[in-house]
Enzyme design. Sequence first.
Site, PDB file in Angstrom:
ATOM      1  N   LYS A  65       0.747  -1.310  -0.194  1.00  0.00           N
ATOM      2  CA  LYS A  65       0.045   0.155  -0.031  1.00  0.00           C
ATOM      3  C   LYS A  65       0.945   1.336  -0.018  1.00  0.00           C
ATOM      4  CE  LYS A  65      -2.305  -1.279   3.672  1.00  0.00           C
ATOM      5  NZ  LYS A  65      -1.740  -2.710   3.804  1.00  0.00           N
ATOM      6  N   THR A  66       1.831   1.291   0.973  1.00  0.00           N
ATOM      7  CA  THR A  66       2.712   2.499   0.817  1.00  0.00           C
ATOM      8  C   THR A  66       3.472   2.416  -0.439  1.00  0.00           C
ATOM      9  OG1 THR A  66       2.882   2.334   3.203  1.00  0.00           O
ATOM     10  CG2 THR A  66       4.718   3.477   2.075  1.00  0.00           C
ATOM     11  N   ASP A 110      -1.427   6.947   6.295  1.00  0.00           N
ATOM     12  CA  ASP A 110      -1.382   5.370   6.768  1.00  0.00           C
ATOM     13  C   ASP A 110      -2.187   5.115   7.892  1.00  0.00           C
ATOM     14  OD1 ASP A 110      -0.615   2.722   6.376  1.00  0.00           O
ATOM     15  OD2 ASP A 110       1.322   3.068   7.173  1.00  0.00           O
ATOM     16  N   THR A 159      -5.475  -1.259   6.973  1.00  0.00           N
ATOM     17  CA  THR A 159      -5.673  -2.553   7.363  1.00  0.00           C
ATOM     18  C   THR A 159      -7.092  -3.105   7.667  1.00  0.00           C
ATOM     19  OG1 THR A 159      -4.790  -2.481   9.264  1.00  0.00           O
ATOM     20  CG2 THR A 159      -3.168  -2.917   7.484  1.00  0.00           C
ATOM     21  N   ARG A 218       6.564  -7.354   2.278  1.00  0.00           N
ATOM     22  CA  ARG A 218       7.461  -6.630   3.486  1.00  0.00           C
ATOM     23  C   ARG A 218       8.279  -7.896   4.294  1.00  0.00           C
ATOM     24  NH1 ARG A 218       4.090  -3.595   7.175  1.00  0.00           N
ATOM     25  NH2 ARG A 218       3.884  -2.156   5.588  1.00  0.00           N
TER      26      ARG A 218
END
Length: 333
Positions: A65-66, A110, A159, A218
């Site tokens: 997402k980032t 975020d 999330t 990640r």
Amino acid sequence: MNANPPIGTTVEKLKHDHALRPKKIDEFVGNKEVADRVKIFVQAAKERKEPLGHVLLYGPPGLGKTSLAHIIKEEFGANILVTTGLLLAKTKELAALLCSLNEGDILFIDEIHRIPKNVEELLYPALEDFKLDLMLGDGMQSRATSIDLPKFTLVGATTRFGDLSSPLRSRFQLIAKLHPYELEDLTQVVSFMAKKLGVELCGSMARLIAERARGTPRLAANLLRWLRDYITVCNGGVWDQPGILQGLKKIGIDEIGLDPVDRRYLEIILDEHQGGPVGVSNLATSLGEKITTIEEVLEPHLITMGLLKRTQKGRELTVKGLAHIKKIKQGES
């Protein structure tokens, strides 16, 4: 509109040379449908020479997402200001943040679901009409005022999609969910990140790491960084399959990516509760963790991997979960 951004935010105008994230949409592997939609969305805005619409990205942690937020920044040629919902606890903090934006900036929030509802309401006119509506003064002396904002783009990431209010969700023009990566896609990601670390991995070694990363880029990046250290110190700098396997064993990562805490959790259900069902409060006590940690950190990937199921009576191991933990225990005996 050039006020300094609030504490806890960063304005990013330089490339992150040492980051393992992709910088362009064509480098983004996995979640192809989402990447294609973002590409079309950005290209259409550029061709019309219009501000980019607001974007909401959601899904489990670590799926990109980032990275996508930064890719949008690069593809659109904009500056980005980064913060989190946790830092926007008061209306004045969000107001200061919005007033620090310049025309065409991207605001990335975020964990946007963490913004309190009274603060969130300040976003509605900002997103829809690019106006900041404030009440100045107290009591009888208070008065309403409206401040024009530059046209900006909000990219939100969360999330917990279900925790977002309907009014906030409705103000995003593009809403996309990211899913855990298929093994082939994650293998490509591992190879891409390895090159950025200056490591040439053959396909089988990249796949070996990807198999243990739970479909999450990640986690794959974290494993790569650890293995780089281990290979350097303990394997003479030679990247080979035995060295990778020993490095993963050293930090307790098994063949399907479970770590020692994951396995201990499954072992408790098997050894102390005959495979379940068992209440989460009992598991939290046995494991020495908070219930929220179990529900939000441990269980999601165990359920996704088909090792655990939640029932009305409690947590139970699946057939696959029983087989895996028994296999691990037999290997230790």
